[in-house]
Design a protein around this motif. Sequence first.
Motif, PDB file in Angstrom:
ATOM      1  N   GLU A  62       1.103  -0.807   0.265  1.00  0.00           N
ATOM      2  CA  GLU A  62       0.313   0.206  -0.243  1.00  0.00           C
ATOM      3  C   GLU A  62       0.778   1.360   0.118  1.00  0.00           C
ATOM      4  N   GLU A  63       1.862   1.016   0.836  1.00  0.00           N
ATOM      5  CA  GLU A  63       2.598   2.518   0.538  1.00  0.00           C
ATOM      6  C   GLU A  63       3.217   3.167  -1.156  1.00  0.00           C
ATOM      7  N   VAL A  64       3.889   1.793  -1.500  1.00  0.00           N
ATOM      8  CA  VAL A  64       3.879   2.461  -3.162  1.00  0.00           C
ATOM      9  C   VAL A  64       2.813   3.288  -3.577  1.00  0.00           C
ATOM     10  N   PHE A  65       3.703   4.382  -4.214  1.00  0.00           N
ATOM     11  CA  PHE A  65       2.579   5.871  -4.424  1.00  0.00           C
ATOM     12  C   PHE A  65       2.681   5.803  -6.160  1.00  0.00           C
ATOM     13  N   ILE A  66       3.515   5.461  -6.669  1.00  0.00           N
ATOM     14  CA  ILE A  66       4.309   5.662  -8.064  1.00  0.00           C
ATOM     15  C   ILE A  66       4.713   4.044  -8.618  1.00  0.00           C
ATOM     16  N   GLN A  67       3.970   3.371  -9.468  1.00  0.00           N
ATOM     17  CA  GLN A  67       4.327   2.641 -10.366  1.00  0.00           C
ATOM     18  C   GLN A  67       5.008   2.275 -11.533  1.00  0.00           C
ATOM     19  N   ILE A  68       5.812   1.655 -11.310  1.00  0.00           N
ATOM     20  CA  ILE A  68       6.508   2.225 -13.119  1.00  0.00           C
ATOM     21  C   ILE A  68       7.089   0.880 -13.893  1.00  0.00           C
ATOM     22  N   CYS A  69       6.129   0.248 -14.636  1.00  0.00           N
ATOM     23  CA  CYS A  69       6.453  -0.452 -15.909  1.00  0.00           C
ATOM     24  C   CYS A  69       7.307  -0.194 -17.149  1.00  0.00           C
ATOM     25  N   ASN A  70       6.525  -1.230 -17.524  1.00  0.00           N
ATOM     26  CA  ASN A  70       7.126  -1.192 -19.834  1.00  0.00           C
ATOM     27  C   ASN A  70       6.021  -1.376 -20.061  1.00  0.00           C
ATOM     28  N   HIS A  71       6.242  -1.047 -21.052  1.00  0.00           N
ATOM     29  CA  HIS A  71       4.367  -0.892 -22.280  1.00  0.00           C
ATOM     30  C   HIS A  71       3.435  -2.641 -21.648  1.00  0.00           C
ATOM     31  N   ASN A  72       4.445  -3.138 -22.217  1.00  0.00           N
ATOM     32  CA  ASN A  72       3.408  -4.962 -22.304  1.00  0.00           C
ATOM     33  C   ASN A  72       3.256  -5.487 -20.543  1.00  0.00           C
ATOM     34  N   TYR A  73       3.607  -4.799 -19.895  1.00  0.00           N
ATOM     35  CA  TYR A  73       3.457  -5.093 -18.326  1.00  0.00           C
ATOM     36  C   TYR A  73       2.104  -4.281 -18.143  1.00  0.00           C
ATOM     37  N   LEU A  74       2.089  -3.463 -18.345  1.00  0.00           N
ATOM     38  CA  LEU A  74       1.115  -2.011 -18.633  1.00  0.00           C
ATOM     39  C   LEU A  74      -0.094  -3.107 -19.443  1.00  0.00           C
ATOM     40  N   LEU A  75      -0.401  -3.369 -20.441  1.00  0.00           N
ATOM     41  CA  LEU A  75      -1.388  -4.110 -21.020  1.00  0.00           C
ATOM     42  C   LEU A  75      -1.568  -5.499 -20.883  1.00  0.00           C
ATOM     43  N   ALA A  76      -0.383  -6.310 -20.348  1.00  0.00           N
ATOM     44  CA  ALA A  76      -1.025  -6.947 -19.519  1.00  0.00           C
ATOM     45  C   ALA A  76      -1.616  -7.652 -18.480  1.00  0.00           C
ATOM     46  N   ASP A  77      -1.370  -6.625 -17.580  1.00  0.00           N
ATOM     47  CA  ASP A  77      -2.352  -6.444 -16.562  1.00  0.00           C
ATOM     48  C   ASP A  77      -3.656  -5.856 -17.312  1.00  0.00           C
ATOM     49  N   ALA A  78      -3.688  -4.579 -18.226  1.00  0.00           N
ATOM     50  CA  ALA A  78      -5.092  -4.495 -18.643  1.00  0.00           C
ATOM     51  C   ALA A  78      -6.212  -5.545 -19.191  1.00  0.00           C
ATOM     52  N   MET A  79      -4.862  -6.818 -19.775  1.00  0.00           N
ATOM     53  CA  MET A  79      -5.568  -8.196 -20.052  1.00  0.00           C
ATOM     54  C   MET A  79      -6.603  -9.060 -18.839  1.00  0.00           C
ATOM     55  N   HIS A  80      -5.572  -8.564 -17.895  1.00  0.00           N
ATOM     56  CA  HIS A  80      -5.998  -9.946 -17.207  1.00  0.00           C
ATOM     57  C   HIS A  80      -7.302  -9.062 -16.010  1.00  0.00           C
ATOM     58  N   ARG A  81      -7.241  -7.381 -15.953  1.00  0.00           N
ATOM     59  CA  ARG A  81      -8.519  -6.884 -15.539  1.00  0.00           C
ATOM     60  C   ARG A  81      -9.598  -7.147 -16.208  1.00  0.00           C
ATOM     61  N   MET A  82      -9.340  -7.146 -18.088  1.00  0.00           N
ATOM     62  CA  MET A  82     -11.046  -7.939 -18.313  1.00  0.00           C
ATOM     63  C   MET A  82     -11.265  -8.912 -18.693  1.00  0.00           C
TER      64      MET A  82
END
Length: 507
Positions: A62-82
Amino acid sequence: KNKNQAQMEALKSLRHNFDLDSVHNLSGFDRRLVCVPKFCPRECPGKAGCRYQKYLDVSKKEEVFIQICNHNYLLADAMHRMNEYRPLLADYRALVVDEAHKLPEAASQMDGRSIGREDVQEISYFLNREHKSSEGKRLQDWFNTLSMEIRKDQAGMGDDIAGKENFYFPAKCRSSLEQVRGNLSLMLKRLAGNVPYWIFRRLEEMEELFGWFLKKDTRYVLFLQPDGRGDPVFMAVSREIPRFLQDSLWDRGFPSILTSGTLKAGNGFVRTRQMTGLEKKSRVRECVAESPFCYRENCLLYIPENLKATLKGSREEVEQLAGQIRDLVCSTFGHTLVLFTSYTLMGNVQQLLRDQIPFPMVQVWRNSQEEIARFKKMENAVLFAAGSCWEGVDFPGDMVSSLIIVKLPFAVPDPIHEAQREQYRSLESYIQNVVVPDMQKKLRQGFGRAIRTEQDTCVVSILDHRAAKKGKYRGDVLDALPKCQMAEKIDEVEDFIRSRKVERYYS
């Protein structure tokens, strides 16, 4: 494996140093193998102490305020949520996408599928670990036989059509593909419940991909792409990438910022909106942040007046380019980056100039970080480069005081561009709406290698006759670049360098 001492030390240093770009003497073989695996099996004996898994756990606190990742990981996360799977990232309420011009390409990778020899070998390896070595061997044999038949068919084509036709699956090999798919279906029935699901799922995906090729599924652009050994890789790229980005990111309702030095093509963002799924969105604001660099004072754009149109790949083309590059290198006393759009042309020009330039020459092929580092240590070398060196490399100060763009960076025809062309009524409309804006973005990326700080001064030369005064794309080139001083004669280049550089530049 046997290694020299330097390679061994470089490999061992990765216990503590996670940045491959800062590790020197690492062999190309080791560099390719250092990665996070596509799948982490639950029963992996190293999982409890794995620093990658530990890092993922820490990143979700919870204490992590800003997350940094590459484009592919961002989209993989979005696909998981969908798909209502467990998210890969902690929940977020705002999104900043840097280098956003690369987002559609990442989406193509995530919303597509590919199968090549390396994938088959990897699946076979995991089957062996599950004591299914006979199934793994059959899988490799089937794919090798199919690959050999495809390569044999392609080798029989005439040179005039082979380049384009090699994109597509040959009709003569259809029965072989049907047989491989049938064998895969039987294998899946035998393995159901007898191997981990993620291995089973990869075999299912392979069977599905071959099925798409057999029925020519119109949801995807289906084509073959050669791997490093020339073997075919079966590729499926979604035709609905803008819709995918809209559904997976923009429709989630939180604010997003897309930023990059090359989102704008020519005079607007039309092409970027089209590619990112924002074309029909009303709540989109556009902003152009002007560069802090004074290009009018510190940059000279040189397009020679005597450029002739030559036959592509001809001896005349190579000789003309070599002559222009030689004159420029001597005029600027080295300190030169030469950007090519073709490795073949780069090799031919460099071969001709080998004994004609009185400065050290370095040639960068694919993934040659060591060569770039070597160039940076030299005072006045000449770097020949292509591919990834058009963006993402930094040469501040006098390191690069002459940037030579050999050819305008038009995209090489491929099946994805062929599919985009189908959406336009005429070739001219397609060129103006797709080909030219994409070229302008790539040109801006290359141009960006020239001026890296507010104190830098540089000559940027374009040696493509299509950018000359009467050239077809003169206006498009000038629209893509910041306003600079212009020159057509080599004397003007020499005068500019002399007026901007101090004495030690020449030492």
